[in-house]
Design an enzyme around this catalytic site. Structure first.
Site, short mmCIF file in Angstrom:
data_model
loop_
_atom_site.label_atom_id
_atom_site.label_comp_id
_atom_site.label_asym_id
_atom_site.label_seq_id
_atom_site.Cartn_x
_atom_site.Cartn_y
_atom_site.Cartn_z
CE1 TYR A 24 12.31 -4.11 -1.77
CE2 TYR A 24 11.07 -2.83 -0.16
CZ TYR A 24 11.83 -3.94 -0.48
OH TYR A 24 12.11 -4.89 0.47
CG HIS A 101 14.83 -10.52 -5.19
ND1 HIS A 101 13.82 -10.79 -4.30
CD2 HIS A 101 15.43 -11.70 -5.45
CE1 HIS A 101 13.83 -12.08 -4.00
NE2 HIS A 101 14.79 -12.67 -4.70
C1 DQA Z 1 12.19 -8.04 -2.59
C2 DQA Z 1 13.26 -8.31 -1.52
C3 DQA Z 1 12.69 -9.09 -0.35
O1 DQA Z 1 13.70 -9.31 0.62
C4 DQA Z 1 11.56 -8.33 0.28
O2 DQA Z 1 10.97 -9.11 1.30
C5 DQA Z 1 10.55 -7.84 -0.69
C6 DQA Z 1 10.98 -7.37 -1.99
C7 DQA Z 1 12.72 -7.15 -3.73
O3 DQA Z 1 12.07 -7.10 -4.77
O4 DQA Z 1 13.75 -6.50 -3.57
O5 DQA Z 1 9.36 -7.77 -0.38
O6 DQA Z 1 11.80 -9.29 -3.15
#
Ligand code: DQA
Length: 145
Positions: A24, A101
């Protein structure tokens, strides 16, 4: 003056910067907020930036956005893969919705490949880390006045 673009983030995103940074990134949620504010300002727009770990609170904010926002950016996090209730709220919102995302869920585990939110979204930005939010704000601005 147009209504703000609501930028909503779901569960665990308050831990950005320390949570699995290899997936992330190192930017914190506060960094992401600043990036979104700067991008919105450059486009002559404002944002309302919020995060919650609670599904019901996110739904309350989506319902609020129905009348108070010009458009909605949402990173539903894990709820994107599970929540029919968030999908229903987004469908009722009647404003442009951009799903966002940080990672690219389509390139990860099988269970992340489907999101309910996509069924209600005008479009999706994923895989660009914090820049996904900036791009999503720009897309939301382009879809609304
Ligand atoms: C997310 C991707 C999702 O699969 C995950 O559960 C997250 C973060 C992203 O920002 O990449 O919590 O939404």
């Amino acid at each position: 003056m147009s209504k703000p673009i609501y930028v909503l983030s779901g569960p665990n995103l308050n831990l950005l910067g320390v949570r699995e940074p290899e997936i992330y990134g190192k930017a914190t949620l506060e960094d992401v907020r600043r990036l979104c504010e700067a991008r919105a300002k450059a486009l002559g727009r404002t944002i309302e930036f919020r995060q919650s770990n609670h599904e019901g609170e996110l739904i309350d904010w989506i319902q609020e956005a129905r009348t108070k926002a010009s458009a909605l950016v949402i990173n539903p996090a894990g709820y994107g893969h599970t929540s029919v209730a968030i999908l229903d709220a987004l469908k009722a919102a009647n404003i442009p919705v951009v799903e966002c995302h940080l990672s690219n869920p389509a390139a990860r585990e099988e269970f992340r490949r489907h999101t309910y939110v996509s069924l209600a979204a005008n479009g999706l930005v994923s895989g660009f880390g914090a820049a996904s939010y900036e791009l999503a704000v720009e897309a939301a601005a382009g879809l609304s006045a």
